[in-house]
Design a protein around this motif. Sequence first.
Motif, PDB file in Angstrom:
ATOM      1  N   ARG A 250      59.717  60.517  44.786  1.00 17.22           N
ATOM      2  CA  ARG A 250      58.545  59.797  45.281  1.00 17.22           C
ATOM      3  C   ARG A 250      57.436  60.811  45.527  1.00 17.22           C
ATOM      4  N   ALA A 251      56.365  60.717  44.745  1.00 19.96           N
ATOM      5  CA  ALA A 251      55.277  61.680  44.849  1.00 19.96           C
ATOM      6  C   ALA A 251      54.417  61.393  46.069  1.00 19.96           C
ATOM      7  N   VAL A 252      54.116  62.460  46.800  1.00 22.43           N
ATOM      8  CA  VAL A 252      53.216  62.395  47.946  1.00 22.43           C
ATOM      9  C   VAL A 252      51.857  62.991  47.587  1.00 22.43           C
ATOM     10  N   ASP A 253      51.881  64.100  46.853  1.00 24.10           N
ATOM     11  CA  ASP A 253      50.656  64.801  46.468  1.00 24.10           C
ATOM     12  C   ASP A 253      50.963  65.564  45.181  1.00 24.10           C
ATOM     13  N   THR A 254      50.304  65.204  44.082  1.00 21.76           N
ATOM     14  CA  THR A 254      50.606  65.822  42.791  1.00 21.76           C
ATOM     15  C   THR A 254      49.800  67.091  42.532  1.00 21.76           C
ATOM     16  N   THR A 255      49.086  67.586  43.538  1.00 22.25           N
ATOM     17  CA  THR A 255      48.185  68.727  43.357  1.00 22.25           C
ATOM     18  C   THR A 255      48.858  69.897  42.660  1.00 22.25           C
ATOM     19  N   ALA A 256      50.050  70.287  43.091  1.00 22.71           N
ATOM     20  CA  ALA A 256      50.682  71.505  42.580  1.00 22.71           C
ATOM     21  C   ALA A 256      51.810  71.231  41.597  1.00 22.71           C
ATOM     22  N   GLY A 257      51.993  69.973  41.173  1.00 20.73           N
ATOM     23  CA  GLY A 257      53.141  69.660  40.329  1.00 20.73           C
ATOM     24  C   GLY A 257      53.157  70.425  39.022  1.00 20.73           C
ATOM     25  N   GLY A 258      52.045  70.390  38.279  1.00 20.86           N
ATOM     26  CA  GLY A 258      52.002  71.093  36.998  1.00 20.86           C
ATOM     27  C   GLY A 258      52.080  72.592  37.153  1.00 20.86           C
ATOM     28  N   ASP A 259      51.457  73.126  38.202  1.00 14.67           N
ATOM     29  CA  ASP A 259      51.496  74.573  38.447  1.00 14.67           C
ATOM     30  C   ASP A 259      52.898  75.018  38.845  1.00 14.67           C
ATOM     31  N   ALA A 260      53.597  74.194  39.623  1.00 17.42           N
ATOM     32  CA  ALA A 260      54.982  74.508  39.970  1.00 17.42           C
ATOM     33  C   ALA A 260      55.851  74.510  38.723  1.00 17.42           C
ATOM     34  N   PHE A 261      55.605  73.551  37.831  1.00 16.04           N
ATOM     35  CA  PHE A 261      56.371  73.474  36.582  1.00 16.04           C
ATOM     36  C   PHE A 261      56.184  74.739  35.752  1.00 16.04           C
TER      37      PHE A 261
END
Length: 323
Positions: A250-261
Amino acid sequence: MTPLIAFGEALVDMLSNRLDGAADDLPETFTPYAGGAPANVAVACARLGLPSRFLGMVGEDRFGDFLVEELARHGVMVEDVCRTREARTALAFVSRDAHGERRFDFYRPPAADLLYRLEHLPAGIFAEPTILHLCSNSLTDEAIAETTLSIAEIARRGEALVSVDANLRANLWPDARVDIGRVTALLDQAHLLKLSREELDLLRGDHEAEAWLQWRLAAGVRLIVITDGPAPVAVHRLGQVLHIDPPQVRAVDTTAGGDAFIGGLLAQLAAADVTASTFSDWCQDEDRLRRAVELACRCGAFAVTRPGAYSALPTRDDLDAMT
């Protein structure tokens, strides 16, 4: 381990306390979080225990102090971060919908990160094997674009492994029009290229997706990973495509998702001492490639369940706790 160098913008994400459409009589407030896509990737690698340094420029202001302190606190080497009084540190005001998807309002330009020039690049920085990570947000005006493309060329000549995340933000470009030719010139400097599905559709224009991807591979890109939110990640290499399912969260904040990936993927390359000269061979081992992308997916999934950027990026212990 092969060290990582991330170049580009570090900025402050001012994250809203309010979800779009939510009934809330309280005033909207914003909490500052350290961010900026390449800076996030530097932190992602450092939090996973890899040597990581950030190159860029911030203002001589309280937000610049905040960013340098936060980068260092998370283990990133900041000795080569430049400071300037000629412009302020960039800010991004971030609103979220109920699914954690974001809307950005940038206070940039003017901004300090746009003033970085080749004269600020440390001498001999690519003399030893390294991984250089770049994004397109340092292409949004002519001077910083020239600097960015030159750094990519210098890194390639120095046999650095070059990673590029398109990370397109149209509202950073003049008249909200992305210069696709300029972005493509940077993409074609990459050995490793990360795109979202939306970015692929924008960049390819009227061309078929497969043809456009093959042109990038023919230009010298060795691996292209395409993320699509909770949908499978498509991994393209010459002659083969893999599809890998990310964890469902369940996503809360997608700000860093791609950078974490991408940070998780680069951390594994760094830990395995992969360099530009060995990257093609590394990509040919399908089991190893699949495991690496699966771990990168876990990094992205972890990050979107928490607000902000740096503090949302996982450590090794965080990833172990997910299994």
